[in-house]
Enzyme design. Sequence first.
Site, PDB file in Angstrom:
ATOM      1  N   CYS A   1      14.758  -3.895   9.271  1.00 52.61           N
ATOM      2  CA  CYS A   1      14.287  -5.277   9.308  1.00 52.61           C
ATOM      3  C   CYS A   1      14.837  -6.031   8.114  1.00 52.61           C
ATOM      4  O   CYS A   1      14.666  -5.603   6.967  1.00 52.61           O
ATOM      5  CB  CYS A   1      12.756  -5.297   9.273  1.00 52.61           C
ATOM      6  SG  CYS A   1      12.077  -6.978   9.183  1.00 52.61           S
TER       7      CYS A   1
ATOM      8  N   TYR B   1      13.709  -2.397  -3.552  1.00 51.76           N
ATOM      9  CA  TYR B   1      12.754  -2.483  -4.662  1.00 51.76           C
ATOM     10  C   TYR B   1      11.503  -1.633  -4.527  1.00 51.76           C
ATOM     11  O   TYR B   1      11.041  -1.057  -5.504  1.00 51.76           O
ATOM     12  CB  TYR B   1      12.336  -3.947  -4.865  1.00 51.76           C
ATOM     13  CG  TYR B   1      11.283  -4.109  -5.906  1.00 51.76           C
ATOM     14  CD1 TYR B   1      11.569  -3.878  -7.262  1.00 51.76           C
ATOM     15  CD2 TYR B   1       9.971  -4.439  -5.561  1.00 51.76           C
ATOM     16  CE1 TYR B   1      10.587  -4.012  -8.226  1.00 51.76           C
ATOM     17  CE2 TYR B   1       8.984  -4.572  -6.528  1.00 51.76           C
ATOM     18  CZ  TYR B   1       9.298  -4.350  -7.861  1.00 51.76           C
ATOM     19  OH  TYR B   1       8.335  -4.463  -8.809  1.00 51.76           O
TER      20      TYR B   1
ATOM     21  N   ASN C   1      -1.080   1.229   5.606  1.00 54.60           N
ATOM     22  CA  ASN C   1      -0.023   0.494   4.912  1.00 54.60           C
ATOM     23  C   ASN C   1       0.665  -0.385   5.934  1.00 54.60           C
ATOM     24  O   ASN C   1       1.218   0.120   6.914  1.00 54.60           O
ATOM     25  CB  ASN C   1       0.977   1.490   4.287  1.00 54.60           C
ATOM     26  CG  ASN C   1       2.201   0.808   3.661  1.00 54.60           C
ATOM     27  OD1 ASN C   1       3.240   1.424   3.546  1.00 54.60           O
ATOM     28  ND2 ASN C   1       2.098  -0.464   3.268  1.00 54.60           N
ATOM     29  N   GLY C   2       0.587  -1.694   5.711  1.00 49.84           N
ATOM     30  CA  GLY C   2       1.252  -2.580   6.654  1.00 49.84           C
ATOM     31  C   GLY C   2       0.521  -3.892   6.809  1.00 49.84           C
ATOM     32  O   GLY C   2      -0.235  -4.308   5.932  1.00 49.84           O
TER      33      GLY C   2
ATOM     34  N   CYS D   1      13.277 -11.051   5.935  1.00 45.96           N
ATOM     35  CA  CYS D   1      13.042 -11.842   4.728  1.00 45.96           C
ATOM     36  C   CYS D   1      14.325 -12.531   4.264  1.00 45.96           C
ATOM     37  O   CYS D   1      14.277 -13.513   3.536  1.00 45.96           O
ATOM     38  CB  CYS D   1      12.447 -10.968   3.616  1.00 45.96           C
ATOM     39  SG  CYS D   1      13.371  -9.465   3.254  1.00 45.96           S
TER      40      CYS D   1
ATOM     41  N   GLY E   1       0.916   0.321  -5.126  1.00 41.32           N
ATOM     42  CA  GLY E   1      -0.330  -0.446  -5.127  1.00 41.32           C
ATOM     43  C   GLY E   1      -1.164  -0.091  -6.330  1.00 41.32           C
ATOM     44  O   GLY E   1      -1.585   1.037  -6.467  1.00 41.32           O
TER      45      GLY E   1
ATOM     46  N   CYS F   1       0.782  -1.228   0.000  1.00 37.17           N
ATOM     47  CA  CYS F   1       0.000   0.000   0.000  1.00 37.17           C
ATOM     48  C   CYS F   1       0.819   1.286   0.000  1.00 37.17           C
ATOM     49  O   CYS F   1       1.981   1.307   0.404  1.00 37.17           O
ATOM     50  CB  CYS F   1      -0.884   0.064   1.243  1.00 37.17           C
ATOM     51  SG  CYS F   1      -2.006  -1.290   1.421  1.00 37.17           S
TER      52      CYS F   1
END
Lengths: 461, 461, 461, 461
Positions: C451, C259, C115-116, C454, C40, C10
Amino acid sequence: MYDDKVREECGVFGIYNTNAEGDYLAKQTYLGLMALQHRGQEACGLAVNLNQEITFHKNMGLVDEVFSEEVLSRFKGHMAIGHCRYSTAGSKKDKDAAQPLVINYAKGQLAIAHNGNIRNVLELRAIYDEKGAIYRTHTDTEIIAYTIAKQRLSEGSIEKAVAKAMHILEGAYSLIMMSPSKMIVARDPFGFRPLCFGRKADGSVVFASETVALDAVDAVYERDVMPGEIITVQHGEIKSNTENCGQNGGKMCIFEYIYFARPDSTVQGQLVNDSRRSAGQLLAKASPVEADIVIGVPDSGIPSAIGYSEASGIPYVEGFGKNRYAGRTFIRPDQMSREAAVRLKLNPLRKYVEGKRVVLVDDSMVRGTTNKIIIKMLREAGVKEVHLRMSSPPYKYPCYYGTDVSTTSQLIATDHTIAEICEEIGADSLAFLQLSDLPHIIPDVKDIGYCEACFTGDYPI
Amino acid sequence: MYDDKVREECGVFGIYNTNAEGDYLAKQTYLGLMALQHRGQEACGLAVNLNQEITFHKNMGLVDEVFSEEVLSRFKGHMAIGHCRYSTAGSKKDKDAAQPLVINYAKGQLAIAHNGNIRNVLELRAIYDEKGAIYRTHTDTEIIAYTIAKQRLSEGSIEKAVAKAMHILEGAYSLIMMSPSKMIVARDPFGFRPLCFGRKADGSVVFASETVALDAVDAVYERDVMPGEIITVQHGEIKSNTENCGQNGGKMCIFEYIYFARPDSTVQGQLVNDSRRSAGQLLAKASPVEADIVIGVPDSGIPSAIGYSEASGIPYVEGFGKNRYAGRTFIRPDQMSREAAVRLKLNPLRKYVEGKRVVLVDDSMVRGTTNKIIIKMLREAGVKEVHLRMSSPPYKYPCYYGTDVSTTSQLIATDHTIAEICEEIGADSLAFLQLSDLPHIIPDVKDIGYCEACFTGDYPI
Amino acid sequence: MYDDKVREECGVFGIYNTNAEGDYLAKQTYLGLMALQHRGQEACGLAVNLNQEITFHKNMGLVDEVFSEEVLSRFKGHMAIGHCRYSTAGSKKDKDAAQPLVINYAKGQLAIAHNGNIRNVLELRAIYDEKGAIYRTHTDTEIIAYTIAKQRLSEGSIEKAVAKAMHILEGAYSLIMMSPSKMIVARDPFGFRPLCFGRKADGSVVFASETVALDAVDAVYERDVMPGEIITVQHGEIKSNTENCGQNGGKMCIFEYIYFARPDSTVQGQLVNDSRRSAGQLLAKASPVEADIVIGVPDSGIPSAIGYSEASGIPYVEGFGKNRYAGRTFIRPDQMSREAAVRLKLNPLRKYVEGKRVVLVDDSMVRGTTNKIIIKMLREAGVKEVHLRMSSPPYKYPCYYGTDVSTTSQLIATDHTIAEICEEIGADSLAFLQLSDLPHIIPDVKDIGYCEACFTGDYPI
Amino acid sequence: MYDDKVREECGVFGIYNTNAEGDYLAKQTYLGLMALQHRGQEACGLAVNLNQEITFHKNMGLVDEVFSEEVLSRFKGHMAIGHCRYSTAGSKKDKDAAQPLVINYAKGQLAIAHNGNIRNVLELRAIYDEKGAIYRTHTDTEIIAYTIAKQRLSEGSIEKAVAKAMHILEGAYSLIMMSPSKMIVARDPFGFRPLCFGRKADGSVVFASETVALDAVDAVYERDVMPGEIITVQHGEIKSNTENCGQNGGKMCIFEYIYFARPDSTVQGQLVNDSRRSAGQLLAKASPVEADIVIGVPDSGIPSAIGYSEASGIPYVEGFGKNRYAGRTFIRPDQMSREAAVRLKLNPLRKYVEGKRVVLVDDSMVRGTTNKIIIKMLREAGVKEVHLRMSSPPYKYPCYYGTDVSTTSQLIATDHTIAEICEEIGADSLAFLQLSDLPHIIPDVKDIGYCEACFTGDYPI
């Protein structure tokens, strides 16, 4: 003009395969038109030929707006042609002007997709008027249709009629047509606008304005259609008629390399991206300047900026972020400020440009309004100096061969000196590509001359 | 045909007022077309003339789908014409065929709205083909345009050109046209299709296929345009040219009274509803039957059913509920059963019909398929006997003057006796209006004969 | 996934100006959403607050499809928020899921743009279920709404309710909200997703996911909203509540740099383009290769390719033409081959790559399917060797903080070695950015951690 | 109100068949909604249940606008429900208010289609507010959903939850619902709004607001759902729960017979057309007048006019032509004069009414504005005297049970005497149906009382 650019008027596409099933060719045409979308974003259409009957679909809008899976599925056939277009500068929106133009006449149906501009339209119209002709549009294409239809009455085949028509039609025309039984492709004897063809592994013969459309359907490029050549495809066989070839050396539009064509297209053997890079290199040599970085105006200014950097040794930097969705905003500059429109599209990367002396490379200047806004935005982002370098000579004369600049009133270079323009747009210095450098941007072009009338006023016709 | 009815092909409308401001006439035209929607539901359009320049908007769809407040607001002018249409029977959807047809020719623009059908289209087309004509559609209207354009080359005015063209065009045509400076209205010498005019209190002159369109814009009916008459409006003045009048007694389509026109229209002095009621009365006298109730097939069968009841003394009862939204379903009979389509539209009122001997009155029969379904539904609702009475004679011959029945293959009455039809559709008895009664359904019509070719095969041309 | 990329879910935008007139803020929101469109593309919407009443418009589609001049003109107000979104991976299209979510509850209206991704949705839902809650969607946003609404029952103000709710909501959330009288903006204590604000010269306060949206409305960036911070704007005054701040160092998503974010955005002080260039430089040092040219996969691979070139000395070349219209094709890969979809979008520049040993730089790899096709296309274009360099570490673990990769089944790196992947996609060599280099791509980021779950599986929550 | 009529708020439909294949039930629901379109023209939708998963499609617009062949084909399942609606008077367009409402809650999905109006919405909302409820709309239906969801937490089945909810919900509600495994149908204990069911030959069980929807899908009527009854269909079995039945005699809305229901519907055993005819007969006896003809205002005034004629002996005449396309014009009365809107719709048949003393029969009067215009139009058409007869008593009190008249300010009869109204609308005389005659218009209704609160102010609740 929304973004202060000269516009190509059209892209054309054709595909022929006697063994094609269902809507396969309609879908290939869709892909081809997607690849040619940059050549015309106002309207588009396609026509297919199924068992000698031609049907079509066309409308105002982008390719992906006019066509849908469902629409394409209705267009089955073994030949298809497509078209995308801009309207001519200054003209109102001509509702019936989307192409292909599909007509009936004494010999049956004829579908025509045309890229170019007929010079002697008024003379021809006067002749047809005398016969009681009626017109649905103000397009050249309808005049082409009349001319071919008339010739066909006395000629024994459509290709012979086209050959005769080419003696009558003056100007620029790359044509892709379908009769009930043939695909007929023709390029004017000057070869103003590009036209090439190739073949797919499945045997389909593909014609298109640019090689990117061949790439999009995975066709292998064979060669460019020659100036004056007529190619006919029937029963899977290709025939070339060259009786109108060789009248002159050819006058291909140099602006295709500067701005119109996609950088990944190869036009007459010349990779477009290479031309732009060369232009940048030539600019750097002819118009050097002491600066910290080189940046380009996206998208078409980028290769020239890289070329300028290569030749000057000044580092190339991505100076702008670009909103790749901005092209479609419905908000027109007259509804908000033109500046907001440019801002939505381009965003200077302050970190890279702040405090710098910048060489700003753009491809061409029409009225200069956008250049002025971009320079203002760069200064707001802290740029110290802006040295604008244009990768084409000053655009001074209207084009009558298939673009939308038909009067000098739109052209700042016509009645301003370079110094005046420089002051008007707020640059610290301004230089254009030298006319004498033009041949050097297309080193790979063989066997055809080029038209530079927009820079020199020296019109081929 | 979706509902097994013969179709009128078109409705036309025109309005002229030199003092009109903004989109006033476009909005009046919208109202007029809404009132004429029953004459053509496939496509519609309008053209306006503002300072001698004609612009237009047209598309496939109903009037309220093609136009919106926003669209209308763009069409300013002091003259406007409108059109709604069906496609011709059997032909494919001809995308460019919506009207008005707006053309350019030697003398400028011409906008044409046409209701009718030209008989000698092929002969004329052959002539124009010889001159190298090209066509965008298969419509008669384009042939009319060529014919008028050609005459205009040698005639000094558009009205004179139209007068000459009327010698060349054979068939049915009620035309409303605009040149840059005039509105020109013409009706073929036989007067096949209706055309009338009136005036609004604000001085607007209004032309329309039917008086209901005058009513819709609050115009007062003045008179019908005469067969062969040309009316020209310019600078607010109306001129009548009658040089093509009086060639024959006139052959107005009798089917306008039977089915096409709205019951509240007055055509040539005859209220349509009255004709239908009379037909019912005449049927009752000529084809009586012992029964308990009379019911009509909505909508056009209702007045005749009431007439039948009046003359027979058998009580009239509302036999069907009607879904007034059903007309617009996108579900075509071939997607679900034809029966479901009829069921969605008509719903027998079991309480009224159960156990009854019913006289069922309908207006006309084409293939008989819908009658068959209706009779089946009535039997399911408990009806004891169904005596079908048609308020028109058997429809046996194709019509070449502006409807969509162009071959006899669609007509059950062509090759079946009444007894055979009666058995086929499952009625207990069947009777049609007698041919000799036809003149009695239009007692108020003066000064014009009528065409009954669809019943007799006796074609005027 | 259409193009084999992980998706941001988002973008959010908000603007407040007590003196705003008419639809000014709606139009600014439109511009802001256009700038955030890359975050989005499935659905979007806006809500405005006029005199304490909130109205909204939202739908599936791109910003320029959902909004028109006419739609925007209906949304007058002195506060506005906007949202654009993707759907969550694997979920069906949730029709009512477009945002802003506008609800009523005990204390009036509340509009939320989020957003999240909330981690403890199931736990919270179970609690609300017990109270008889009903849901219209499967979105986290509805759970956020319940959580805030519930807190508001016992808290004296909406900002206090939000502060309490932040103790309950676990996960990633950048929220822009409107109550009848206030705009409330909050960022989760980890600060997973970006959120910043600025001001326009006309006094408007602007909040947005990225600085490019500030640029688009000509607002000057002030600062990023802090992790855990709540900002309230009322009567033109801005108040910051920091009671939830400082709980941890912050865990901003590193993938925004790799990205998600636009290259011309500055996130937490770090220009995104710079991060990508640095990643390329770091890659060149850690994973050098002997090659002739460096090319990048447009668009996000380009800056890293330039960086790789800068550090390695291998010349950077534009290896692909890009069809900037291809993004919108309605043809999905399952309708034609996935290869055709890639071909429509990217076109190798044969002249530049033929016969060359190529370093191909891309940003990230999900399933690897697109990389495989691109490498195949390069080989068809005559490339001799392809050395793929990814400007991020191997993506191995699902993300629970606002992206669409929620299972490892989509991730090739989870269960394949680099050698296996290299073979699968047909590269001559393959290298990823080293985990230890990640901090070096964001040198300008201060006061907040990042973070990298991933890549490591080391989840902050 | 556009045409000065009180509006029914909704129509509901449901169909269940465990053996249904593909989109069969969706298409049946489409047909059912088409038949119920008169009950709500603002928005519509359907939901289907396939293998316990409920999906839906709904939007603003008419049934044939919201649905297409393509849309229906996506909705496969063995249960389906549908809904069409008006918005409540005075409320703004509530975008999310189209039904069926499909929610998730603790026990899974629930789809609800509701016709009616809950009286104690505010009280219930206050209770749910306390629990932290959030709302997406201002509709009663969301309150119903909360009520049922809450009961379901403690009850063992959805039908038991509905049974409990019926103790809590006060007002009018005819509900058709789907849980993952059942179709549940309920009618409030007063039975304000109609609800019936039937069966198709293929075994499908069909529920609908009116029998015309059963007819449209060729289902045979079985009986009306009883006031207070809950019917559950599961595994093809129908179960009736009558624990909430018999609390009172039932209070079915009498206005269904006067105006709302289609004349070909049978509500509680009473054919609606018969009610209207009876009302006309009763009017003729109670309020005779010397006149030449009786005419009715289409459509709902026609049966009463026929009844008036039957009882008075004054001949019935079709007084108006009707434009059956006028209902859909986008031109609102405030854009042109209200008079033009009426004129587009109704057209007096001058020939029949000129010089006549006319009894004009209409069904009901809200503000009287349309009656006034119609009378003016009749006088312009030459009518000598207009004696208006209303086939219902004066509408004086707002309705709280499912219509759109919620305040007396819209009702001319509330604060005007009959004489005053008569003068205001320009009639020569005016009479209403007598309250004492109301029971006589529904002689066939058994076992249920009726609600006449809008005439008497005597509210059942």
